[in-house]
Design a protein around this motif. Structure first.
Motif, PDB file in Angstrom:
ATOM      1  N   GLN A   1     -34.279  48.586 -45.263  1.00 12.70           N
ATOM      2  CA  GLN A   1     -33.041  48.907 -44.562  1.00 12.70           C
ATOM      3  C   GLN A   1     -32.367  50.177 -45.090  1.00 12.70           C
ATOM      4  O   GLN A   1     -31.627  50.823 -44.372  1.00 12.70           O
ATOM      5  CB  GLN A   1     -32.050  47.742 -44.694  1.00 12.70           C
ATOM      6  N   CYS A   2     -32.610  50.509 -46.335  1.00 14.95           N
ATOM      7  CA  CYS A   2     -31.912  51.630 -46.970  1.00 14.95           C
ATOM      8  C   CYS A   2     -32.409  52.951 -46.388  1.00 14.95           C
ATOM      9  O   CYS A   2     -33.616  53.223 -46.402  1.00 14.95           O
ATOM     10  CB  CYS A   2     -32.146  51.602 -48.478  1.00 14.95           C
ATOM     11  N   PRO A   3     -31.482  53.835 -45.887  1.00  8.25           N
ATOM     12  CA  PRO A   3     -31.918  55.114 -45.294  1.00  8.25           C
ATOM     13  C   PRO A   3     -32.523  56.076 -46.305  1.00  8.25           C
ATOM     14  O   PRO A   3     -33.287  56.967 -45.930  1.00  8.25           O
ATOM     15  CB  PRO A   3     -30.628  55.670 -44.679  1.00  8.25           C
ATOM     16  N   ILE A   4     -32.175  55.953 -47.586  1.00 10.18           N
ATOM     17  CA  ILE A   4     -32.762  56.853 -48.588  1.00 10.18           C
ATOM     18  C   ILE A   4     -33.757  56.109 -49.482  1.00 10.18           C
ATOM     19  O   ILE A   4     -34.146  56.602 -50.531  1.00 10.18           O
ATOM     20  CB  ILE A   4     -31.683  57.559 -49.426  1.00 10.18           C
ATOM     21  N   LYS A   5     -34.158  54.923 -49.025  1.00 13.20           N
ATOM     22  CA  LYS A   5     -35.229  54.133 -49.668  1.00 13.20           C
ATOM     23  C   LYS A   5     -34.968  53.808 -51.142  1.00 13.20           C
ATOM     24  O   LYS A   5     -35.850  53.946 -51.990  1.00 13.20           O
ATOM     25  CB  LYS A   5     -36.580  54.842 -49.541  1.00 13.20           C
TER      26      LYS A   5
END
Ligand code: SF4
Length: 72
Positions: free
Chosen positions: A13-17
């Protein structure tokens, strides 16, 4: 971080992984290399070998492990 189950559901889910379980485990390893682990961690880690001993005194173990609010 204490409530994280390391399920990795947030990793996708995290946009910056940001990999929460990974940095959490590294932090915990560093933290517990400096500070002692709580007794409950040792109890959980050794529960299988302790169970036969605990079965010999079930009332004592239940009294020690039951939360106080549960009795009210
Ligand atoms: S890995 Fe992520 S989603 Fe899973 S419990 Fe930990 S913080 Fe929550």
């Amino acid at each position: 971080m204490s409530g994280c189950l390391a399920c990795k559901a947030c990793a996708s889910q995290c946009p910056i992984k940001v990999d929460v379980p990974s940095f959490r485990s590294r932090f915990m390893q560093l933290y517990y290399s400096r500070y002692p682990r709580p007794i409950k961690d040792h109890l959980v880690a050794n529960i299988e070998s302790l169970l036969p001993l605990m079965a010999k005194a079930p009332r004592l173990v239940n009294a020690a492990t039951q939360p106080q609010w549960h009795k009210g």
